[in-house]
Design an enzyme around this catalytic site. Structure first.
Site, PDB file in Angstrom:
ATOM      1  CB  SER A 140       6.228 -35.506   1.463  1.00 58.65           C
ATOM      2  OG  SER A 140       5.303 -36.329   0.760  1.00 58.65           O
ATOM      3  CE1 TYR A 153       8.381 -33.469  -3.039  1.00 56.13           C
ATOM      4  CE2 TYR A 153       7.047 -35.424  -2.638  1.00 56.13           C
ATOM      5  CZ  TYR A 153       7.280 -34.073  -2.450  1.00 56.13           C
ATOM      6  OH  TYR A 153       6.422 -33.331  -1.683  1.00 56.13           O
TER       7      TYR A 153
END
Length: 264
Positions: A140, A153
């Site tokens: 990401s 995350y």
């Protein structure tokens, strides 16, 4: 692109980026192994592929990372070999640090990091033996920068970069490639499925995600990066990419900028 008859195993293949990539690679005549926890959704993806006879399904749960070796054996038996493992499975987060139960932090790390690492370690001896192989990892943009509401995350994605950069260096002589794919906002259900502080899904779409890159377009760009064996690629909007470079070259400016982000 030349994926004809390449055997590609994709985790998190039941929806979103994984599904779009499976369809794209199927259109390029690859042999696909689809994995996630959801057999019904995997069957739908298989039926949508160009040639369902060249698609196999293996149900797995990355959170059950101590029991993934039998899944690797099953994957090798499906077509006789594996050319590329696409580590795409994972879960996101939408909660402040102060509101996130430690069990949620652990679950995110178990799925995103330990599950991916365990599966890759189980495939690695096969790649070493064959002196060829390719790990593709969907990380990401927050694997490069930390943003509000995504503490664990971001941590799990940062960890993947550290692990696979090390793996790449250790196994260069074995002709094993590593491609780290860093998405920005992509129009998938990732925000709906994101875990809140108590571990329940958010169950709503973020505006930025809804306005994100179309998964089909993303998959084409991802496939190109895989074919070219890019070490790291950012498939994102201008603002997300700016954040990466601002963090690298102007960290104090970045810290000021990130504090002003919307946290909704």
């Amino acid at each position: 692109m030349n994926f004809s008859d390449k055997i590609i195993w994709i985790t998190g293949a039941s929806s979103g980026i994984g599904k779009a990539l499976a369809l794209e690679l199927s259109n390029q005549n690859a042999k696909i192994i689809l994995s996630s926890r959801k057999i019904e959704d995997l069957e739908l993806v298989k039926s949508a592929c160009k040639d369902p006879l060249k698609v196999k399904i293996i149900v797995l749960d990355l959170e059950d990372y101590n029991n993934l070796q039998p899944k690797v054996d099953e994957a090798l038996a499906a077509f006789g070999e594996i050319d590329i493992l696409v580590n795409n499975g994972g879960v996101s987060q939408r909660s402040f640090v102060k509101d996130t139960q430690i069990e949620v932090d652990k679950r995110i790390m178990d799925i995103n990091y330990l599950g991916t690492v365990a599966l890759s370690k189980a495939v690695l001896p096969y790649f070493i033996k064959n002196k060829t192989g390719h790990f593709v990892v969907t990380t990401s943009i927050v694997g490069k920068i930390g943003t509000p509401l995504r503490s664990s995350y971001a941590a799990s994605k940062h960890a993947l970069h550290g692990f696979f950069d090390s793996l790449r260096a250790e196994h260069h002589q074995d002709n094993i490639a590593v491609t780290l794919v860093c998405p920005g906002f992509v129009n998938t259900n990732i925000s709906k499925n994101a875990l809140t502080g108590n571990g329940t899904p958010q169950q709503k779409m973020d505006a930025a995600t809804a306005n994100g890159i179309d998964p089909k377009h993303f998959a084409k760009l991802m496939a190109k990066a895989i074919e070219n064996k890019k070490e790291e690629v950012y498939i994102a909007g201008a603002k997300e990419k700016l954040g990466v470079y601002a963090k690298r070259f102007y960290p104090k400016f970045f810290s000021t900028m990130i504090r002003k982000l919307s946290v909704t």
